[in-house]
Design a protein around this motif. Structure first.
Motif, PDB file in Angstrom:
ATOM      1  N   TYR A 114       0.838  -1.200   0.000  1.00  0.00           N
ATOM      2  CA  TYR A 114       0.000   0.000   0.000  1.00  0.00           C
ATOM      3  C   TYR A 114       0.874   1.252   0.000  1.00  0.00           C
ATOM      4  N   LEU A 115       1.902   1.238   0.868  1.00  0.00           N
ATOM      5  CA  LEU A 115       2.790   2.394   0.950  1.00  0.00           C
ATOM      6  C   LEU A 115       3.551   2.587  -0.365  1.00  0.00           C
ATOM      7  N   GLY A 116       3.947   1.479  -0.945  1.00  0.00           N
ATOM      8  CA  GLY A 116       4.661   1.545  -2.216  1.00  0.00           C
ATOM      9  C   GLY A 116       3.822   2.211  -3.289  1.00  0.00           C
ATOM     10  N   ARG A 117       2.592   1.774  -3.376  1.00  0.00           N
ATOM     11  CA  ARG A 117       1.704   2.366  -4.377  1.00  0.00           C
ATOM     12  C   ARG A 117       1.454   3.842  -4.090  1.00  0.00           C
ATOM     13  N   PHE A 118       1.367   4.149  -2.783  1.00  0.00           N
ATOM     14  CA  PHE A 118       1.145   5.531  -2.374  1.00  0.00           C
ATOM     15  C   PHE A 118       2.329   6.388  -2.825  1.00  0.00           C
ATOM     16  N   TRP A 119       3.511   5.816  -2.666  1.00  0.00           N
ATOM     17  CA  TRP A 119       4.720   6.533  -3.075  1.00  0.00           C
ATOM     18  C   TRP A 119       4.736   6.769  -4.586  1.00  0.00           C
ATOM     19  N   LEU A 120       4.347   5.750  -5.330  1.00  0.00           N
ATOM     20  CA  LEU A 120       4.396   5.856  -6.785  1.00  0.00           C
ATOM     21  C   LEU A 120       3.368   6.834  -7.340  1.00  0.00           C
TER      22      LEU A 120
END
Lengths: 527, 240
Positions: free
Chosen positions: A86-92
């Motif tokens: 989730y955090l990864g996608r948020f970052w992207l």
């Protein structure tokens, strides 16, 4: 002012930081990039994780089951991966430093002061758009462990994984059915709501105070109405009064009507979509091909070309507007789109300008062929365009429009007929040799880059292999004393002197048995 | 070929008929175009081509046109396969004895076989021909360009047939023997023995052939060289 400078310096530093860029790139490949193999692997892994974690959840539901240490550890691990994802996608979702740099440079360009607050608002908006997207909400709910039933939402994570499969577009197509027929569904919904409300209220009114009646609350009466109208009819709640039974009868009749209406609505709109779904499948197939041919027109010429190409395992897609011809191509198992090849969007979908190597304009009509030629040339300057030309006078127009090669059936047949008339045996023999349908063939053996220029043609093992050397195909212009002819951009030296030394890149034109040719070719490769 | 006492009939005054007529006339062949459609005939007449309005499906007309006598060659270019089949059968019937070469185009899928069965020497399927041309252009572009050069006559270079007539210096010798005896700039590809069958024998094959009068050599080379070769071969004189 100082903070602004610091911010922008930081943004530039990040932009030029290789480790940061590489990490972001890797994450993009892992999570989002539709073409990366890494992502496919990751998706498979996530799918396994979701299924096993949901399985664990179901197993754990029974009160007698204790998960134990490993079970809980697995649960924690799963949640951990979900949170990281989730955090990864948020970052992207939207790049902070890129937005900062872009806005800063834009402001500099037009000589306006840069306002970081505006950039940050833009960034926030991008992040917020991600957070509020339906899939992100499902993600979030799946990792919030607070309320147990929510954990079951994890099963929806599978949706995102399924999305990747090629035919995601088809699923969208089906969803669009409902959007397109919304007026019909809306009417149906209003009617249903009215019937259910009327029947539910009626049954409540007549039966709520009757002894032995199972209807105790208003919710009970709606539950009963919906179970009855859908013709499911559990029978856990049944009307006991005459009035209630009359309401049941009316409700059932209305139910049969609505259900048949609903079914026919869905079926009819789906069958309207089937064509498009099929088309999307062909587009998806075309996007995965490498160097394929687009064949416009599945007439007799198109059919034979397809036959030859498919026999040799070459990739191609067919475009054909006519229903009957389209069905024929479909029945033969070729990837075919029903549509008009003069449409730019269609051509783009099929790979013009991307992975398509050539386009063949084979419709019966010069005007269509010319239009396709022109469209394809405008979309892509590299693609090879081969067109059929019906009338002699149009040939120049095709050259002008950008066709690399034109075939004029009438002229071709007429020339063949005229040549055959004068020398039937010779013509047939040479024609068969050239078409490759016989064991004896004419072929060109290209000399590889590694070819030593020291061999004279007289020394080559031509006779030993029972071959005939007709000539040499070369870029070098002829010497005067020998017969030499232009063939396209090259020269064909007929029957060269035995001391002629061919060099790398030149082609030896040989006639002979297929196996002899193969043998000779191998010998050439060995040199 | 001797064209003085023979005539070629082209049935069908369409684009195909026109192209062939023009090609043949430029080769000096005596050509007659025939069609039942007055308008088509008139169009070609305006272009200066010898076109005649006749109903080719009538045997009397065919006989009048010279079939069975002067006509050595006919092209059946009608639009409809049925017409062409009828025409081929009538022509074969009329020219039962004597050689008549019949070349036809087929329009439908089964047309090729039917026309062959009716007695056509050569049937061309325009669609298939076009498709093969396009296909070879895709898969073997170099060869495709060379094909045109080899197949179709140019001003200076061609594939030709040389018929052996008495007293040819080749008669009585083996094919493998003579292919290397050629001094001109000409290559012998192979031969056909009409007395045996119609098939072409490539010279590189293991089986050898005894040459006699009436055999046809298929040779390739510049026009001058071929002309010289033809003269030289059909002189007497035994070995070279």
């Amino acid at each position: 002012m100082a903070t602004q400078h610091l911010l922008i310096r930081l943004a530039y530093a990040l932009d030029s930081n290789h480790t940061y860029q590489r990490a972001r790139r890797l994450l993009y490949d892992l999570l989002e990039n539709p073409d990366s193999t890494l992502r496919q692997g990751f998706d498979l892994f996530m799918m396994g994780l979701v299924i096993s974690s949901v399985g664990l959840l179901v197993y754990d539901s029974h009160e007698k089951v204790e998960l134990g240490y490993w079970g809980r550890l697995f649960e924690d691990f799963t949640i951990g991966v979900f949170i990281l994802e989730y955090l990864g996608r948020f970052w992207l979702a939207g790049s902070i430093h890129e937005t900062l740099i872009r806005d800063y440079e834009q402001a500099e360009d037009i000589g306006q002061p840069w306002k970081p607050s505006r950039s940050f608002r833009k960034i926030l908006r991008a992040k917020w758009r991600y957070v509020t997207s339906p899939l992100a909400i499902i993600d979030l709910l799946a990792i919030v462990p607070a309320w147990r039933p929510l954990r079951f939402l994890r099963i929806f994570l599978l949706l995102r994984v399924f999305k990747l499969f090629r035919y995601a577009r088809s699923i969208n197509q089906f969803a669009r059915v409902f959007v397109e027929k919304r007026i019909e569904f809306y009417t149906l919904g209003v009617f249903l709501a009215f019937v259910i409300f009327a029947a539910g209220s009626g049954i409540y009114y007549f039966e709520v105070n009757v002894p032995h009646s199972q209807i105790k609350t208003f919710f009970d009466s709606f539950y009963w109405a919906i179970i009855t109208i859908s013709t499911v009819g559990y029978g856990d709640i049944t009307p006991v009064t005459t009035e209630g039974r009359v309401i049941s009868i009316l409700l059932i009749l209305a139910g049969i009507g609505t259900i048949s209406f609903f079914t026919s609505l869905v079926v009819s709109s789906l069958s309207e979509r089937v064509q498009e779904v099929r088309q999307n499948r062909v587009f998806a197939e075309a996007s995965r091909m490498e160097g394929h041919s687009i064949i416009c027109g599945f007439g007799r010429v198109g059919q034979v070309v397809c036959e030859n190409l498919s026999r040799e395992g070459e990739a191609f897609v067919v475009v054909e507007p006519d229903e009957q011809a389209f069905q024929q191509a479909h029945a033969l198992g070729y990837p075919v789109v029903q549509g008009d090849a003069t449409s730019d969007t269609l051509l783009k979908h099929l790979g013009v300008g991307r992975n398509a190597a050539r386009i063949l304009c084979l419709t019966e009509d010069d005007v269509s062929n010319l239009y396709i030629t022109l469209s394809a040339r405008q979309l892509c300057s590299e693609i090879q365009i081969i067109s059929r030309v019906k009338h002699h006078r149009n040939q120049n127009k095709f050259r002008r429009a950008g066709a690399d090669f034109t075939v004029m059936p009438y002229q071709l047949v007429a020339r063949m007929a005229a040549e055959f008339a004068g020398k039937p045996v010779a013509f047939d023999a040479v024609n068969r040799m050239l078409s490759g349908s016989d064991l004896v063939q004419v072929d060109i053996v290209l000399l590889p880059q590694s070819w030593p220029g020291s061999w004279m043609v007289g020394q080559l093992p031509v006779q030993e292999n029972r071959l005939i050397l007709l000539g040499v195909l070369t870029d070098r212009p002829a010497r005067e004393e020998k017969s030499s002819y232009r063939v396209g951009k090259r020269y064909f030296h007929f029957n060269p002197d035995h001391n002629y030394k061919p060099v790398a890149g030149e082609g030896l034109v040989l006639v002979g048995h297929l196996f002899s040719l193969q043998h000779f070719r191998e010998w050439v490769e060995e040199q | 070929m001797n064209q003085k006492d023979s005539q070629t009939l082209i049935f069908g005054c369409n684009a195909l008929g026109r192209e062939v007529a023009e090609a043949l006339i430029s080769n000096g062949v005596d050509v007659q175009l025939v069609d039942a459609d007055a308008e088509a005939v008139e169009q070609l007449q305006q272009l200066g081509l010898p076109a005649r309005r006749e109903d080719a499906l009538d045997d009397r007309v065919l006989r009048e046109l010279g079939l069975g006598r002067r006509v050595r060659q006919i092209f059946c270019f009608f639009q409809d396969d049925a017409d062409n089949v009828f025409l081929v059968l009538s022509a074969r019937d009329l020219a039962a004895e004597g050689r008549l070469q019949i070349i036809a185009v087929a329009d439908s899928l089964g047309g090729v076989d039917k026309l062959k069965a009716a007695g056509a020497d050569k049937v061309i399927d325009p669609y298939e021909t076009t498709a093969h041309k396009i296909h070879s252009q895709i898969t073997r572009p170099l060869l495709a360009e060379l094909s045109d050069a080899l197949l179709f006559s140019h001003d200076d270079f061609s594939v030709t047939e040389v018929v052996l007539t008495e007293p040819s210096r080749f008669i009585g010798r083996q094919l493998s023997d003579v292919v290397h005896a050629v001094e001109d700039d000409v290559i012998i590809l192979g031969m056909t023995d009409y007395e045996m069958d119609q098939t072409f024998h490539f010279r590189g094959k293991y089986r050898d052939h005894h040459l006699d009068a009436g055999d046809v050599l298929v040779v390739i080379g510049p026009h001058d060289a071929v002309r010289g070769f033809r003269r030289w071969v059909n002189q007497g004189g035994g070995g070279a």
